[in-house]
Design a protein around this motif. Sequence first.
Motif, PDB file in Angstrom:
ATOM      1  N   GLN A 156       0.688  -1.149   0.052  1.00  0.00           N
ATOM      2  CA  GLN A 156      -0.040  -0.087   0.129  1.00  0.00           C
ATOM      3  C   GLN A 156       0.760   1.271  -0.035  1.00  0.00           C
ATOM      4  OE1 GLN A 156      -2.158  -0.876   3.388  1.00  0.00           O
ATOM      5  NE2 GLN A 156      -3.816  -2.015   2.514  1.00  0.00           N
ATOM      6  N   LEU A 157       1.842   1.197   0.907  1.00  0.00           N
ATOM      7  CA  LEU A 157       2.863   2.413   1.005  1.00  0.00           C
ATOM      8  C   LEU A 157       3.319   2.827  -0.500  1.00  0.00           C
ATOM      9  CD1 LEU A 157       4.280   1.827   4.673  1.00  0.00           C
ATOM     10  CD2 LEU A 157       2.668   3.862   3.806  1.00  0.00           C
ATOM     11  N   ASP A 158       3.944   1.533  -1.119  1.00  0.00           N
ATOM     12  CA  ASP A 158       4.446   1.689  -2.265  1.00  0.00           C
ATOM     13  C   ASP A 158       3.739   2.164  -3.389  1.00  0.00           C
ATOM     14  OD1 ASP A 158       6.875   0.785  -1.252  1.00  0.00           O
ATOM     15  OD2 ASP A 158       6.739  -1.340  -1.775  1.00  0.00           O
ATOM     16  N   LEU A 159       2.215   1.749  -3.326  1.00  0.00           N
ATOM     17  CA  LEU A 159       1.414   2.082  -4.302  1.00  0.00           C
ATOM     18  C   LEU A 159       1.178   3.757  -4.166  1.00  0.00           C
ATOM     19  CD1 LEU A 159      -0.842   1.568  -6.454  1.00  0.00           C
ATOM     20  CD2 LEU A 159      -2.417   1.049  -4.134  1.00  0.00           C
ATOM     21  N   LEU A 160       0.962   4.179  -2.891  1.00  0.00           N
ATOM     22  CA  LEU A 160       0.660   5.690  -2.738  1.00  0.00           C
ATOM     23  C   LEU A 160       1.758   6.532  -2.738  1.00  0.00           C
ATOM     24  CD1 LEU A 160      -2.162   4.840  -0.121  1.00  0.00           C
ATOM     25  CD2 LEU A 160      -2.367   4.898  -2.689  1.00  0.00           C
ATOM     26  N   LEU A 176      -4.636   0.082  11.235  1.00  0.00           N
ATOM     27  CA  LEU A 176      -3.645   0.365  10.597  1.00  0.00           C
ATOM     28  C   LEU A 176      -2.626   0.279  11.525  1.00  0.00           C
ATOM     29  CD1 LEU A 176      -4.580   3.549   8.642  1.00  0.00           C
ATOM     30  CD2 LEU A 176      -4.559   1.187   7.642  1.00  0.00           C
ATOM     31  N   SER A 177      -1.336  -0.310  11.018  1.00  0.00           N
ATOM     32  CA  SER A 177      -0.213  -0.337  12.096  1.00  0.00           C
ATOM     33  C   SER A 177       0.380   1.165  12.429  1.00  0.00           C
ATOM     34  CB  SER A 177       0.929  -1.089  11.702  1.00  0.00           C
ATOM     35  OG  SER A 177       1.586  -0.472  10.655  1.00  0.00           O
ATOM     36  N   ASP A 178       1.122   1.258  13.647  1.00  0.00           N
ATOM     37  CA  ASP A 178       1.708   2.505  14.059  1.00  0.00           C
ATOM     38  C   ASP A 178       2.621   2.971  12.851  1.00  0.00           C
ATOM     39  OD1 ASP A 178       0.247   2.160  16.038  1.00  0.00           O
ATOM     40  OD2 ASP A 178       2.135   1.977  17.588  1.00  0.00           O
ATOM     41  N   ASP A 179       3.347   2.065  12.378  1.00  0.00           N
ATOM     42  CA  ASP A 179       4.395   2.242  11.109  1.00  0.00           C
ATOM     43  C   ASP A 179       3.569   2.825   9.976  1.00  0.00           C
ATOM     44  OD1 ASP A 179       6.368   1.174  12.683  1.00  0.00           O
ATOM     45  OD2 ASP A 179       6.541  -0.685  12.096  1.00  0.00           O
ATOM     46  N   PHE A 180       2.409   2.203   9.443  1.00  0.00           N
ATOM     47  CA  PHE A 180       1.926   2.723   8.358  1.00  0.00           C
ATOM     48  C   PHE A 180       1.477   4.222   8.435  1.00  0.00           C
ATOM     49  CE2 PHE A 180      -1.733   3.516   5.731  1.00  0.00           C
ATOM     50  CZ  PHE A 180      -1.285   3.192   4.654  1.00  0.00           C
ATOM     51  N   VAL A 181       0.782   4.474   9.617  1.00  0.00           N
ATOM     52  CA  VAL A 181       0.367   5.539  10.161  1.00  0.00           C
ATOM     53  C   VAL A 181       1.514   6.897   9.947  1.00  0.00           C
ATOM     54  CG1 VAL A 181      -0.711   7.105  11.582  1.00  0.00           C
ATOM     55  CG2 VAL A 181      -1.756   4.812  11.153  1.00  0.00           C
ATOM     56  N   VAL A 186       0.701  11.322   5.152  1.00  0.00           N
ATOM     57  CA  VAL A 186      -0.564  12.073   4.803  1.00  0.00           C
ATOM     58  C   VAL A 186      -1.610  12.036   5.771  1.00  0.00           C
ATOM     59  CG1 VAL A 186       0.093  12.228   2.547  1.00  0.00           C
ATOM     60  CG2 VAL A 186      -1.731  10.517   3.258  1.00  0.00           C
ATOM     61  N   PRO A 187      -2.790  13.044   5.977  1.00  0.00           N
ATOM     62  CA  PRO A 187      -3.710  12.850   6.956  1.00  0.00           C
ATOM     63  C   PRO A 187      -4.551  11.372   6.290  1.00  0.00           C
ATOM     64  CG  PRO A 187      -3.536  15.110   6.402  1.00  0.00           C
ATOM     65  CD  PRO A 187      -2.761  14.438   5.433  1.00  0.00           C
ATOM     66  N   ALA A 223      -7.046   9.520  11.793  1.00  0.00           N
ATOM     67  CA  ALA A 223      -6.659   8.300  12.502  1.00  0.00           C
ATOM     68  C   ALA A 223      -5.095   8.575  12.917  1.00  0.00           C
ATOM     69  CB  ALA A 223      -6.376   7.213  11.553  1.00  0.00           C
ATOM     70  N   THR A 224      -4.790   8.062  14.251  1.00  0.00           N
ATOM     71  CA  THR A 224      -3.439   8.161  14.711  1.00  0.00           C
ATOM     72  C   THR A 224      -3.027   6.721  15.025  1.00  0.00           C
ATOM     73  OG1 THR A 224      -4.477   8.412  17.046  1.00  0.00           O
ATOM     74  CG2 THR A 224      -3.873  10.377  15.676  1.00  0.00           C
ATOM     75  N   ALA A 225      -1.776   6.758  15.880  1.00  0.00           N
ATOM     76  CA  ALA A 225      -1.490   5.415  16.394  1.00  0.00           C
ATOM     77  C   ALA A 225      -2.575   4.575  16.966  1.00  0.00           C
ATOM     78  CB  ALA A 225      -0.231   5.649  17.081  1.00  0.00           C
ATOM     79  N   ASP A 226      -3.372   5.453  18.058  1.00  0.00           N
ATOM     80  CA  ASP A 226      -4.512   5.007  18.524  1.00  0.00           C
ATOM     81  C   ASP A 226      -5.554   5.299  17.476  1.00  0.00           C
ATOM     82  OD1 ASP A 226      -3.297   4.105  20.855  1.00  0.00           O
ATOM     83  OD2 ASP A 226      -3.152   6.133  21.622  1.00  0.00           O
ATOM     84  N   LEU A 227      -6.184   4.263  16.847  1.00  0.00           N
ATOM     85  CA  LEU A 227      -6.972   4.457  15.507  1.00  0.00           C
ATOM     86  C   LEU A 227      -8.164   5.046  15.665  1.00  0.00           C
ATOM     87  CD1 LEU A 227      -7.064   3.882  12.624  1.00  0.00           C
ATOM     88  CD2 LEU A 227      -8.009   1.674  13.039  1.00  0.00           C
TER      89      LEU A 227
END
Length: 283
Positions: A156-160, A176-181, A186-187, A223-227
């Motif tokens: 997903q990260l590579d796609l966007l 979503l994982s903390d690493d992804f967020v 982006v928001p 969304a944040t680390a605490d989704l």
Amino acid sequence: MIQQDTARLLITCDDQPGIVAAVAATLAEQGANIISLAQHSTDAEDGRFFQRLVLHIEDFADRREDFERGIARLAEKFGMQWSLHNGAQPKRVAIFVSKYDHCLLDLLWRTQRGELDMEVVCVVSNHPDLEAAVRNFDVPFVHIPSGDKPAMERAQLDLLADKVDFIVLARYMQILSDDFVREVGVPVINIHHSFLPAFIGANPYARAKARGVKLIGATAHYATADLDEGPIIEQDVARVTHAESAQDLQRRGQDVERMVLARAVQWHCEDRVIVDGASTVIL
């Protein structure tokens, strides 16, 4: 909605005498015409000041760097945080979804009608079910299966990467994982029913029916680390009765989810949302 040579300026700082006059003077020096202005102070003394201005600036694209230097000098004087947005440039969005289609299709429909000032770059899903519906809107559909979560999120990260200005989770049933967020940069706007934390997990409407709830609702937030604990953008509720079934509650709840998410996305696209710690100011 799109207007050439239009910019939106957002300002946040400690409230103090002279801010409004100084902003107006700086904009006049830069040749900017104020089309609309909204502001808010949390307190007359020792409060925080928030301001949103819509500006007409002749040849804005060519003059943007000079204009930003003028704002930066003003910001240094007053200790401002600020951002400048091009009103003629729709925001690029990726919509994440699983199997529920009500929020996704509502956003695609509103975008197609010109109600939302955004370009849907793609729809990303961990299930293939909604591909045909999405392609009816001439929007790319990307299926990235769940299972290996790190691999899924890396894809997903590579796609966007560098292709979107924000992400909408339109009933995306993955955490979503903390690493992804952190890495996406982006928001991310999420929508969920407003039963949390009372009815976490599967079948919340059935459990709400069993408890005899009298209100159902929805919450849209960043969304944040605490989704589900990020700054809230918009909420709404509908009153229900004992006579309605769990299916009735779900149908009405999905109606509220659609409207709440659409308003939150519209306000974000129009640069009306200023995040203030764990809260937001909508101007």
